[in-house]
Design an enzyme around this catalytic site. Structure first.
Site, PDB file in Angstrom:
ATOM      1  N   ASP A 109     -22.531 -70.277 168.266  1.00  0.00           N
ATOM      2  CA  ASP A 109     -22.619 -68.814 168.275  1.00  0.00           C
ATOM      3  C   ASP A 109     -22.467 -68.296 169.704  1.00  0.00           C
ATOM      4  O   ASP A 109     -22.761 -69.007 170.671  1.00  0.00           O
ATOM      5  CB  ASP A 109     -23.984 -68.357 167.747  1.00  0.00           C
ATOM      6  CG  ASP A 109     -24.164 -68.718 166.288  1.00  0.00           C
ATOM      7  OD1 ASP A 109     -23.160 -68.994 165.610  1.00  0.00           O
ATOM      8  OD2 ASP A 109     -25.332 -68.711 165.838  1.00  0.00           O
TER       9      ASP A 109
HETATM   10  N1  URA Z   1     -26.735 -73.063 164.165  1.00  0.00           N
HETATM   11  C1  URA Z   1     -26.745 -71.745 164.485  1.00  0.00           C
HETATM   12  O1  URA Z   1     -27.406 -70.945 163.847  1.00  0.00           O
HETATM   13  N2  URA Z   1     -26.017 -71.347 165.551  1.00  0.00           N
HETATM   14  C2  URA Z   1     -25.292 -72.198 166.316  1.00  0.00           C
HETATM   15  O2  URA Z   1     -24.651 -71.765 167.294  1.00  0.00           O
HETATM   16  C3  URA Z   1     -25.298 -73.565 165.973  1.00  0.00           C
HETATM   17  C4  URA Z   1     -26.038 -73.971 164.884  1.00  0.00           C
END
Ligand code: URA
Length: 244
Positions: A109
């Site tokens: 993310d």
């Molecule tokens: N899980 C999430 O919620 N975000 C990420 O960036 C990676 C795994």
């Protein structure tokens, strides 16, 4: 075996072959450490004809067929090859690899940080991401509340997300010194997976940092935004763990 491409500048070739910035390559040439067909290279913009033998301190250089990079993604950078608004993970390496079609093998993310693997080897990326291969991803997580035994049991059995999707079992290891912190190991990749898993228990994720892909750990010497090529051994480890 041919080294440079016809018309390519020597400093650009060195940057790509060694994963260096253009100025680092120029410094090597200025220090007379680079030989082209046995002669000391005098100029960074020396145009290659293709087929020359290029050596650095006696070591013959070869351009790699594919590139594999370990990047420590900073917050606010998106895991994509292109984006109209935001800086992307490939923007962080494009000075050194302007012609390579690099992409992130798996997403983090925008707010998450840590290990992103960049490559232009589509087969390799597919193998390490394929759900049936189970290459694990390890994360350091900071929650807005303490981890509970209920969360641990749920992760162990496989969390059922709010939309009814039943996930594979995952490991949740709370930090005994800091109850709002934990290490989580996932064996599959679902969109916003960790945030949604903790969301089932009403917990919010305030920080998420990817520590490892399979058993290859993020190099702690890489500051946010820095990267280095994966070693051959690290690439081999990931190939082995993905069963390819
Ligand atoms: N899980 C999430 O919620 N975000 C990420 O960036 C990676 C795994």
């Amino acid at each position: 075996m041919a080294s440079g491409k016809k018309g390519e500048r020597l400093d650009k070739y060195l940057s790509e072959a060694l994963g260096l910035s253009r100025s680092q390559s120029r410094a090597l040439i200025a220090k007379k450490k680079v030989l082209v067909d046995g002669l000391v290279a005098q100029k960074a913009d020396w145009p290659l004809q293709g087929g020359e033998t290029i050596t650095l301190e006696g070591q013959r250089l070869e351009r790699q067929k594919y590139v594999y990079l370990m990047l420590n993604k900073p917050q606010g950078v998106v895991s994509a090859s292109q984006d109209k608004r935001d800086l992307t993970v490939t923007d962080l390496v494009k000075e050194v690899f302007p012609r390579r079609q690099l992409f992130p093998a798996g997403r983090l993310d925008k707010t998450s940080t840590g290990f992103v693997l960049l490559t232009d080897d589509g087969v390799f990326a597919h193998e390490i991401l394929a759900p049936r291969r189970h290459v694990s991803k390890t994360y350091q997580v900071l929650l807005d509340c303490p981890c509970t035994p209920e969360m641990q049991r749920g992760f162990e059995e496989g969390v059922t997300l709010a939309d009814g999707q039943k996930l594979e079992p995952a490991d949740l290891m709370p930090d005994p010194q800091a109850p709002c912190q934990a290490v989580v190991v996932l064996h599959q990749g679902v969109y916003h997976q960790i945030k949604r898993m903790f969301g089932v228990y009403g917990a919010g994720v305030n920080g998420l940092h990817r520590l490892a892909i399979g058993s290859v750990r993020l190099d702690e010497s890489l500051a946010p935004g820095q990267w280095r090529p994966l070693s051959e051994q690290e690439v081999e480890t990931l190939r082995r763990e993905s069963g390819s």
